[in-house]
Design an enzyme around this catalytic site. Structure first.
Site, PDB file in Angstrom:
ATOM      1  N   LYS A 147       0.805  -1.228   0.000  1.00 37.19           N
ATOM      2  CA  LYS A 147       0.000   0.000   0.000  1.00 37.19           C
ATOM      3  C   LYS A 147       0.834   1.272   0.000  1.00 37.19           C
ATOM      4  CE  LYS A 147      -0.641   0.206   4.975  1.00 37.19           C
ATOM      5  NZ  LYS A 147      -1.156  -0.627   6.060  1.00 37.19           N
ATOM      6  N   ARG A 186      -6.780  -0.128  17.367  1.00 30.48           N
ATOM      7  CA  ARG A 186      -7.290   0.153  16.031  1.00 30.48           C
ATOM      8  C   ARG A 186      -8.259  -0.977  15.748  1.00 30.48           C
ATOM      9  NH1 ARG A 186      -3.748   1.010  10.544  1.00 30.48           N
ATOM     10  NH2 ARG A 186      -4.125  -1.218  10.344  1.00 30.48           N
TER      11      ARG A 186
HETATM   12  C1  LIG Z   1      -0.255  -1.313   6.644  1.00 29.70           C
HETATM   13  C2  LIG Z   1      -0.479  -2.546   7.373  1.00 29.70           C
HETATM   14  C3  LIG Z   1       0.594  -3.412   7.625  1.00 29.70           C
HETATM   15  C4  LIG Z   1       2.023  -3.074   7.238  1.00 29.70           C
HETATM   16  O1  LIG Z   1       2.558  -2.174   8.173  1.00 29.70           O
HETATM   17  P1  LIG Z   1       4.096  -1.711   8.100  1.00 29.70           P
HETATM   18  O2  LIG Z   1       4.310  -0.957   9.356  1.00 29.70           O
HETATM   19  O3  LIG Z   1       4.233  -0.862   6.889  1.00 29.70           O
HETATM   20  O4  LIG Z   1       4.913  -2.931   8.013  1.00 29.70           O
HETATM   21  C5  LIG Z   1       0.323  -4.598   8.272  1.00 29.70           C
HETATM   22  N1  LIG Z   1      -0.930  -4.916   8.666  1.00 29.70           N
HETATM   23  C6  LIG Z   1      -1.981  -4.105   8.456  1.00 29.70           C
HETATM   24  C7  LIG Z   1      -3.323  -4.523   8.924  1.00 29.70           C
HETATM   25  C8  LIG Z   1      -1.794  -2.899   7.801  1.00 29.70           C
HETATM   26  O5  LIG Z   1      -2.838  -2.094   7.595  1.00 29.70           O
END
Ligand SMILES: *Cc1c(COP(=O)(O)O)cnc(C)c1O
Length: 350
Positions: free
Chosen positions: A35, A127
């Site tokens: 993303k 969250r």
């Molecule tokens: C964005 C996201 C990740 C990745 O997080 P990073 O800190 O970039 O490794 C993992 N799990 C979820 C649910 C996310 O939204």
């Protein structure tokens, strides 16, 4: 064309391979998270060519753009309004709501597919995720009867809202819960997904509880950082992405605006310090592309402010800068995210 992001693909591939090796040594599967670079096609292809275990993104639109046999994971909890697309373009989704799970089951039936779900458990970051364990048990009980879904895993997300650091104790709770839920489900739950780049520190320190079988990694892959403490990870590159921006005006001007002070372009009343006459440059990039506070200059310049399409800087200490000069910046997670999202920013692959 400028502004542009220069992307060092060999460094990206190095980071990927390093993580793949580390993960396989520790019997973990890797969900590569796309993303932050908006599922850039060239970078996704590198993931596919290296047979990454899973590709994960928060947006269905990004997953839809990928043609691959690598299992695709939707990271953000699905909207009920998008469940048809979810089962069509994702093999697995992260879930915490029974209503949504039920809708996914219906959609999977209509699409003639079996959809995998990972139940998200909130271990205190607040969250997403099921907070109450009895609710998790209830959901598992319901999913037993949903013919088109299977629970492929449980997972947690930390250090996203509440800043909670994944500790061995916290993640052990997730491992213990798996055993309890497997008993109710009367079937194996394969994946225990122990978080994002903030869990990498535990892995590197050999403190990840056994039983954690997967991590979802975005930031460490692209910026070479673990995110519990924000430290660079040895052996990972932190300079895959560089922003290049062009100077469109360069003049000596006072630092203090002249005349009666009203509002700036964004309706705020500016407060500006008087530093006398300075050499000021305007760069052709603006708030529409990036928040300059998230840019890390590679020259000795100072930010003064920005509007939609202009970024004003003090270049008094860099006499070699001219109109037409290209200035370079390193990026943070936030600036990479917004720059990759801006259609006005070109990409150059090296
Ligand atoms: C964005 C996201 C990740 C990745 O997080 P990073 O800190 O970039 O490794 C993992 N799990 C979820 C649910 C996310 O939204």
């Amino acid at each position: 064309m400028y502004p542009r992001i220069v992307i060092k693909t060999t460094k990206f591939e190095h980071n990927l391979r390093y993580l793949q090796e580390l993960f396989s040594e520790n019997e973990l599967s890797l969900m590569a998270v796309t993303k932050v670079f908006c599922a850039d096609k060239r970078l996704v292809q590198i993931l596919i060519n290296n047979n990454v275990d899973f590709i994960a993104d928060s947006r269905i639109k990004n997953l839809k753009s990928m043609e691959t046999d690598v299992p695709k994971v939707l990271l953000r909890l699905p909207m009920i309004s998008e469940v048809r697309e979810v089962v069509k373009y994702a093999d697995i989704s992260l879930n915490s709501e029974l209503r949504t799970i039920d809708a996914l089951n219906g959609a999977a039936f209509e699409e003639r597919k079996t959809h995998g779900i990972i139940l998200m458990i909130d271990l205190g970051d607040l969250r997403e995720g099921i907070f109450d364990i009895s609710e998790a048990k209830k959901i598992v009980n319901e999913v037993i009867n949903m013919e088109h879904l299977h629970i492929i895993g449980i997972g947690t997300n930390l250090t996203c809202y509440g800043g909670i650091i994944p500790s061995r104790e916290v993640l052990q709770k997730l491992v213990d819960l798996k055993d309890e839920l497997e008993e109710i489900y009367m079937s194996e739950i394969d994946i225990v997904s122990g978080g994002n780049s903030s869990s990498l520190k535990l892995l590197l320190d050999n403190k990840l509880p056994s039983g954690i079988s997967n991590l979802r990694i975005g930031e460490a892959l692209v910026l070479g950082r673990e995110t519990a403490y924000g430290k660079k990870v040895k052996n990972l590159h932190d300079d895959i992405f560089t922003l290049e921006v062009e100077v469109i005006e360069l003049k000596e001007k006072p630092s203090l605006p002249i005349g009666e002070v009203g509002m700036d372009a964004f309706g705020k009343i500016p407060v500006i310090e008087d530093k006398g006459i300075m050499k000021r440059a305007i760069l052709a990039i603006g708030k529409q592309d990036v928040d300059y506070k998230e840019l890390i200059p590679l020259q000795n310049i100072e930010f003064l402010g920005s509007s939609s399409d202009h970024l004003i800087i003090d270049v008094s200490k860099e006499p070699s800068i001219k109109v037409g000069s290209i200035l370079k910046f390193k990026l943070t997670y936030a600036s990479l995210l917004s720059l990759m999202t801006s259609q006005y920013v070109e990409r150059k692959y090296e």
